[in-house]
Design a protein around this motif. Structure first.
Motif, PDB file in Angstrom:
ATOM      1  N   LEU A 356     -26.920 -13.245 -24.789  1.00 41.16           N
ATOM      2  CA  LEU A 356     -27.934 -14.305 -24.864  1.00 41.16           C
ATOM      3  C   LEU A 356     -27.450 -15.489 -24.026  1.00 41.16           C
ATOM      4  O   LEU A 356     -26.456 -16.124 -24.362  1.00 41.16           O
ATOM      5  N   PRO A 357     -28.142 -15.789 -22.917  1.00 38.82           N
ATOM      6  CA  PRO A 357     -27.640 -16.857 -22.048  1.00 38.82           C
ATOM      7  C   PRO A 357     -28.088 -18.234 -22.514  1.00 38.82           C
ATOM      8  O   PRO A 357     -29.151 -18.374 -23.119  1.00 38.82           O
ATOM      9  N   PRO A 358     -27.300 -19.269 -22.226  1.00 37.24           N
ATOM     10  CA  PRO A 358     -27.788 -20.622 -22.471  1.00 37.24           C
ATOM     11  C   PRO A 358     -28.855 -20.953 -21.430  1.00 37.24           C
ATOM     12  O   PRO A 358     -28.656 -20.710 -20.236  1.00 37.24           O
ATOM     13  N   VAL A 359     -30.002 -21.444 -21.855  1.00 38.89           N
ATOM     14  CA  VAL A 359     -31.107 -21.728 -20.930  1.00 38.89           C
ATOM     15  C   VAL A 359     -31.672 -23.117 -21.248  1.00 38.89           C
ATOM     16  O   VAL A 359     -31.928 -23.426 -22.405  1.00 38.89           O
ATOM     17  N   ASP A 360     -31.849 -23.942 -20.219  1.00 41.74           N
ATOM     18  CA  ASP A 360     -32.385 -25.290 -20.447  1.00 41.74           C
ATOM     19  C   ASP A 360     -33.889 -25.351 -20.215  1.00 41.74           C
ATOM     20  O   ASP A 360     -34.576 -26.163 -20.804  1.00 41.74           O
ATOM     21  N   LEU A 361     -34.387 -24.489 -19.330  1.00 42.76           N
ATOM     22  CA  LEU A 361     -35.834 -24.425 -19.119  1.00 42.76           C
ATOM     23  C   LEU A 361     -36.224 -22.962 -18.902  1.00 42.76           C
ATOM     24  O   LEU A 361     -35.739 -22.317 -17.975  1.00 42.76           O
ATOM     25  N   MET A 362     -37.070 -22.458 -19.790  1.00 46.23           N
ATOM     26  CA  MET A 362     -37.467 -21.043 -19.734  1.00 46.23           C
ATOM     27  C   MET A 362     -38.900 -20.949 -19.245  1.00 46.23           C
ATOM     28  O   MET A 362     -39.787 -21.580 -19.815  1.00 46.23           O
ATOM     29  N   LEU A 363     -39.102 -20.146 -18.213  1.00 40.62           N
ATOM     30  CA  LEU A 363     -40.465 -19.851 -17.772  1.00 40.62           C
ATOM     31  C   LEU A 363     -40.705 -18.379 -18.055  1.00 40.62           C
ATOM     32  O   LEU A 363     -40.119 -17.505 -17.401  1.00 40.62           O
ATOM     33  N   SER A 364     -41.525 -18.106 -19.053  1.00 43.04           N
ATOM     34  CA  SER A 364     -41.817 -16.720 -19.404  1.00 43.04           C
ATOM     35  C   SER A 364     -42.881 -16.231 -18.432  1.00 43.04           C
ATOM     36  O   SER A 364     -44.078 -16.324 -18.686  1.00 43.04           O
ATOM     37  N   ALA A 365     -42.421 -15.743 -17.284  1.00 40.60           N
ATOM     38  CA  ALA A 365     -43.348 -15.420 -16.194  1.00 40.60           C
ATOM     39  C   ALA A 365     -42.676 -14.475 -15.216  1.00 40.60           C
ATOM     40  O   ALA A 365     -41.457 -14.271 -15.259  1.00 40.60           O
TER      41      ALA A 365
END
Ligand SMILES: Cc1ncc(C[n+]2csc(CCOP(=O)(O)OP(=O)(O)O)c2C)c(N)n1
Ligand SMILES: [Mg+2]
Length: 602
Positions: A356-365
């Motif tokens: 599970l990566p650390p993510v600051d902004l996720m675009l589910s696209a």
């Protein structure tokens, strides 16, 4: 349109290659109408516009087999006979790697599916679509033939593959079968893509159809699904990227579209970002571009220096973002933008979803849809950046006889000819061969299942027919031997292809693991070859090609003999043949590869 009209009159846009289509023409069956359950299934297959169905036969789907040959006239889809189910599925996998679309494969009741499982797992991990058809039964026990129908009927056959397919079904009527085929194809082709499995009851296939199904417009049952990102998130991502001092783009899973490839380059140039790609998946960025930093295990020291200042990481559906960050070390505080749809198919059985990566902004696209939007927001860069010098291809003659010699000699004889590498061995170094087009390399097997290389390469070569590209498969000897019968299918269906075999007479990758064990336990490293080497006798791989109708070259035992053999092999492929070149490289990997494999934590 009634089923009978659809079988005969529907215009096909995705026609089979003419040379393939000329193979195995059936005698005309005369007057023909959909009279059986399997004819309805065949009609539904035809409505999908899938040109081929790779298969290994079996009595459980004798009804469907008959319908494809005698009702559809063995075209649209046309059968591709395979000598092992793993090859049938791998061919569909390779076809999807080039076209981005599902092909079909058919496998016999439970035993055929059991053979097919590893290849389906490979396709699943590689996020490649395919429609796998199987059979069972008769489900009605009263209709089963003694013994054989019983051992080849399982209560829940789909359970064999449920954890690494997107969906499976066992429909009970012709109408349900048609619906399952449409639904399955729709699901397989929708991002994130993957295999589906549909299991047809033998009785349903062989039963007479009394009522015709109402006509349907199949397109309405497979509506396109929007996978773009909301504009406000695109703007937010663009602002983060614009405000960054140094962006790193992890160019992960992508389509083979040249337009998006060019947009990806423009985005990297606009941001003066450094770019990393991954040999596990198809080419996603030109590897001789000045902004290219290398594949993760071969990032050059200068590039690592450049990566120290990275403050924003843009992952375009990178296969293993958490793993990449674990190895990255120098940039722990960088902000992370992830663009991916992959979370939609993560399940509790297979851990192929990675950490599970650390993510600051996720675009589910779908990143292929977002990259052009990001570029519009950011705008092309007006002022030129100071760009690093492009990576150079090593020009020093390597010592011994290694995979690097294969790369050097292929470069020498192929020059600027368009080539698609349909497979590369695990020990390949991404410095050796530049990729400049999305079809220059279609990626690896996905699931780490050795034996996939030959079949995937045949499927990719099939899809590449007519493109002017030369398909080249570089396979390890272990990989080739496990999947070797795919060669016959390529020869039989006139699918030209060059196999270059990095034959170190060993499952060498595992020798390194034994070496690691021996060192850790202070035991003799010189025993690492035992239970690994395929010597005494050495297998004559060129002869294994010849035995199946390919042209065999080698064994090539000296670097000086390689270029002339490759030239002859390429001439054979240009004349429509399959060529197999057995190159007896030394057991051993490059220092970079050995280091990557034996580094702590591997
Ligand atoms: C089906 C399967 N069996 C075993 C393995 C373990 N394994 C990983 S790499 C490898 C060796 C492959 O041999 P080859 O293709 O000759 O490549 P080499 O390592 O010699 O370069 C093996 C056996 C695997 N990944 N998949
Ligand atoms: Mg080997």
């Amino acid at each position: 349109m009634t089923p009978s009209q659809s079988a005969t009159a529907r215009a096909k846009t995705n026609a089979a290659d003419p040379a393939v289509a000329a193979v195995e023409r059936p005698t005309q069956a005369g007057a023909n109408a959909p009279g059986f359950g399997s004819d309805v299934i065949a009609d539904a297959l035809r409505s999908l516009d899938i040109p081929y169905i790779a298969l290994t036969p079996g009595a459980s789907y004798r009804g469907l087999h008959d319908s494809i040959v005698n009702y559809l006239g063995n075209s649209a889809p046309q059968m591709l006979l395979c000598l092992h189910e793993e090859a049938a599925v791998a061919i569909a996998h390779g076809y999807a790697k080039v076209t981005g679309k599902a092909m079909a494969a058919a496998v016999h009741s439970n035993v055929g599916l059991l053979h097919a499982t590893m290849a389906m797992f490979n396709a699943w991990c590689d996020r490649m679509p395919m429609l796998v058809l199987g059979a069972t039964g008769p489900v009605d026990a009263a209709k089963r033939r003694p013994w054989i129908d019983w051992i080849h009927t399982a209560r829940d056959q789909g359970a064999l593959v449920r954890e690494y397919t997107k969906w499976d079904d066992q429909p009970s009527s012709p109408a349900a079968a048609r619906e399952a085929i449409l639904r399955g194809t729709w699901i397989a082709n929708t991002a994130p893509q993957g295999p589906v499995y549909i299991n047809f009851d033998a009785e349903l296939q062989e039963a007479k159809v009394t009522d015709e199904l109402p006509a349907i417009d199949v397109a309405r049952y497979m509506p396109p699904i929007a996978t773009a990102a909301p504009p406000d998130l695109v703007r937010e991502a663009a602002a983060m990227l614009k405000g960054a001092k140094q962006v790193l783009i992890l160019a992960g899973r992508a389509s083979r579209s040249v337009d998006v490839w060019n947009t990806r380059i423009a985005l990297a140039e606009a941001l003066n970002a450094r770019v990393v790609t991954d040999l596990k998946i198809g080419a996603s960025f030109p590897t001789d571009h000045p902004l290219y930093a290398g594949a993760p295990r071969a990032v050059s020291p200068e590039s690592i220096e450049g990566l120290k200042n990275v403050d924003v990481i843009l992952s375009l559906d990178w296969v293993d973002l958490a793993g990449a960050m674990r190895y990255a070390g120098p940039m722990p505080s960088a902000k992370v933008i992830q663009i991916s749809l992959d979370h939609r198919i993560h399940n509790g059985w297979s851990m192929d979803y990675q950490g599970l990566p650390p993510v600051d902004l996720m675009l589910s696209a779908d990143p292929d849809l977002v990259v052009p939007e990001l570029l519009k927001e950011i705008g092309k860069n007006a002022r030129p950046h100071a760009v690093p010098t492009p990576r150079s291809i090593p020009d020093k003659e390597p010592a011994g006889f290694t995979n690097e010699h294969i790369a050097r000699n292929l470069r020498k004889v192929l020059k600027d000819r368009p080539v698609t590498y349909t497979h590369l061995p695990l020990s390949w170094d991404d410095h050796w061969m530049p990729f400049r087009h999305p079809l220059d390399y279609v990626g690896s097997d996905g699931g780490g299942g050795v034996g996939g290389g030959p079949g995937i390469s045949v499927g990719a070569a099939l899809a590449l027919k007519g493109t002017g590209r030369l398909p080249v498969a570089i396979c390890g000897d272990g990989d080739f031997l496990m999947g070797v019968t795919a060669v016959w299918t390529a020869v039989h269906y006139k699918i030209p292809l060059l196999f270059v075999l990095a034959n170190n007479r060993s499952f060498y990758n595992d020798e390194l693991h034994q070496e690691r064990m021996a060192r850790a336990r202070n035991r003799p490293v010189e025993n690492k070859w035992i239970g690994q080497r395929m010597s005494d006798p050495e297998v004559d791989l060129a002869a294994m090609g010849r035995a199946q109708g390919a042209v065999g070259f080698g064994p090539i035992t000296k670097p000086a003999d390689l270029a002339p053999a490759l030239e002859k092999a390429i001439a054979a492929v240009d004349s429509g043949q399959v060529a197999v070149v057995d190159v007896r490289v030394e057991p051993g990997y490059t220092a970079v590869m050995t280091q990557a494999m034996t580094r702590a934590g591997n």
